[in-house]
Scaffold this active site. Structure first.
Site, mmCIF file in Angstrom:
data_model
loop_
_atom_site.group_PDB
_atom_site.id
_atom_site.type_symbol
_atom_site.label_atom_id
_atom_site.label_comp_id
_atom_site.label_asym_id
_atom_site.label_seq_id
_atom_site.Cartn_x
_atom_site.Cartn_y
_atom_site.Cartn_z
ATOM 1 N N LYS A 206 38.145 41.436 43.404
ATOM 2 C CA LYS A 206 38.732 42.382 41.468
ATOM 3 C C LYS A 206 36.899 41.317 41.183
ATOM 4 O O LYS A 206 36.115 41.340 41.727
ATOM 5 C CB LYS A 206 39.280 41.150 40.987
ATOM 6 C CG LYS A 206 39.328 41.572 40.019
ATOM 7 C CD LYS A 206 40.194 40.467 38.864
ATOM 8 C CE LYS A 206 39.205 39.655 38.725
ATOM 9 N NZ LYS A 206 40.102 38.673 36.854
ATOM 10 N N LYS B 235 33.786 39.754 35.116
ATOM 11 C CA LYS B 235 32.589 39.539 34.307
ATOM 12 C C LYS B 235 32.062 38.342 35.141
ATOM 13 O O LYS B 235 30.917 38.561 34.725
ATOM 14 C CB LYS B 235 33.273 40.017 33.162
ATOM 15 C CG LYS B 235 33.502 38.830 32.416
ATOM 16 C CD LYS B 235 34.186 38.901 30.208
ATOM 17 C CE LYS B 235 35.570 39.242 30.263
ATOM 18 N NZ LYS B 235 36.560 38.115 30.351
ATOM 19 N N LYS C 212 39.259 29.342 39.829
ATOM 20 C CA LYS C 212 38.505 28.841 39.252
ATOM 21 C C LYS C 212 37.776 27.477 39.737
ATOM 22 O O LYS C 212 36.574 27.014 39.309
ATOM 23 C CB LYS C 212 38.977 28.826 38.050
ATOM 24 C CG LYS C 212 38.929 30.499 37.587
ATOM 25 C CD LYS C 212 38.592 30.977 36.397
ATOM 26 C CE LYS C 212 38.808 32.148 35.620
ATOM 27 N NZ LYS C 212 37.606 33.063 34.515
#
Ligand code: ATP
Ligand code: LTN
Length: 335
Positions: free
Chosen positions: A197, A200, A115
């Site tokens: 992966k 969203k 992130k």
């Protein structure tokens, strides 16, 4: 709830549209657990602001996620359903746990590193502290089992480490939780990059199928899914990641084993296969979608669930928090 059952705790962040990866990796597996365990399911809004959010959207996503939980079969009569920010003990315990978590171990967290790369302009302290807040969520309820997708395993391990560290530094206080990942579908991959992966927050719309997509969008996305130049429909994660991911999705939604699915599609073309996968998804999620829509329109009902849920959660959480405060040496507040 009878106190002898094992406790299950899990949550999803109300960020963006929930994907079929989130559903297969987490929510779908929570539903049957309600029969066997004392279950607590949370909409983790405090976690979601570690990445910048638009306030009005966060509010809408929170109600949408709660109504999705209900539409998928989570039952407020059986489980405690609540929003994380409604129970202040989560941030209060997180503060105490911060003092036994080491900067070094937080720095090694894979999701923090990912992130930080994705949001290089906003590497805030919350992003780094995210796993400590998650440990607090889990430990407050004396949780035995945490059902999540495989990407969250490292965070549950941190929760275990912090529980053991606190227990040995003070005295036994927390249950040491176990991580529970599904046998099939613990990591659904992107339809466009089958080695990454499905997430969203992916910017490529075609990579992700959400629980809110209509039939046409679902069909279109599966038709465009990346496979390989071979023609065989066979489960082989290493050499055929795209086809293997589609088989996994088909198996999760149709209920058929991967082996059975391989037999069903033997000799068929990729085109036909992709349509069958899309149809299995559409068939399973259409009723969830209409129920979600119906529930999302009933704000009063949702608010009532949250009110009752947070009251029940607060009672359990505050008991643990008071124990912790006492053990670290804070003087009791007189009432
Ligand atoms: P974001 O992209 O915003 O980081 P996310 O899609 O990873 O979000 P989370 O809210 O972080 O979603 O995860 C909710 C739950 O869904 C967790 O239990 C997580 O392990 C699971 N999960 C997320 N993505 C997948 C996936 N691709 N396959 C299986 N499980 C998943
Ligand atoms: N970090 C989790 C969401 C989450 C969670 C939890 C899951 C927050 N607190 C406690 C299980 C238990 C994620 O899925 N990204």
């Amino acid at each position: 709830m009878d106190g002898k059952k094992q406790v299950v705790f899990s949550g999803v962040q109300p960020t963006g549209k929930i994907t079929i990866g989130n559903y297969i990796g987490s929510i779908k597996n929570w539903v049957p657990m309600q029969e066997q365990y004392d279950c607590i399911f949370c909409v983790v809004d405090l976690h979601s602001i570690t990445v910048s959010q638009i306030p009005a959207e966060l509010r809408k996503n929170t109600f949408d996620l709660l109504s999705l939980y209900l539409a998928c079969g989570l039952d407020p009569q059986k489980s405690i359903l609540f929003v994380q920010s409604h129970v202040s003990a989560h941030t209060e315990l997180a503060w105490v746990l911060n003092t036994i978590a080491y900067v070094g171990e937080m720095n090694r967290m894979t999701q923090f590193k990912d992130k930080s790369r994705k949001h290089a302009d906003n590497i805030n302290m919350g992003l780094m502290d995210y796993p400590v807040l998650m440990a607090s969520d889990i430990l407050l309820y004396q949780t035995d089992l945490v059902p999540v997708g495989v990407d969250q395993k490292q965070h549950v391990e941190l929760a275990r480490d912090l529980a053991q560290r606190f227990n040995s530094r003070f005295s036994p206080t927390f249950v040491v939780p176990d991580c529970l990942t599904p046998k099939v579908g613990a990591k659904i991959m992107s339809l466009q990059e089958p080695n990454a992966k499905m997430s969203k927050s992916d910017v490529n719309e075609n990579a992700v199928v959400t629980m809110f997509d209509d039939k046409d969008a679902i069909l279109r996305k599966f038709k465009r899914a990346v496979t390989d130049s071979d023609t065989e429909i066979r489960f082989d994660k290493e050499n055929k990641p795209g086809v293997s991911n589609l088989l996994t999705i088909y198996s999760a939604f149709s209920g058929e084993t991967i082996q059975k699915a391989e037999e069903r599609f033997a000799g068929k073309g990729y085109g036909e296969f992709k349509i069958a996968v899309a149809e299995s998804v559409i068939e399973a999620i259409s009723p969830i979608q209409s129920e979600q829509k119906r529930l999302a329109a009933d704000k009063a009902y949702l608010e009532n669930i949250l009110k009752e849920g947070s009251e029940k959660a607060e009672r359990i959480a505050n008991r643990t928090l008071q124990k912790v405060y006492k053990k670290v040496g804070f003087i009791p507040k007189l009432r």
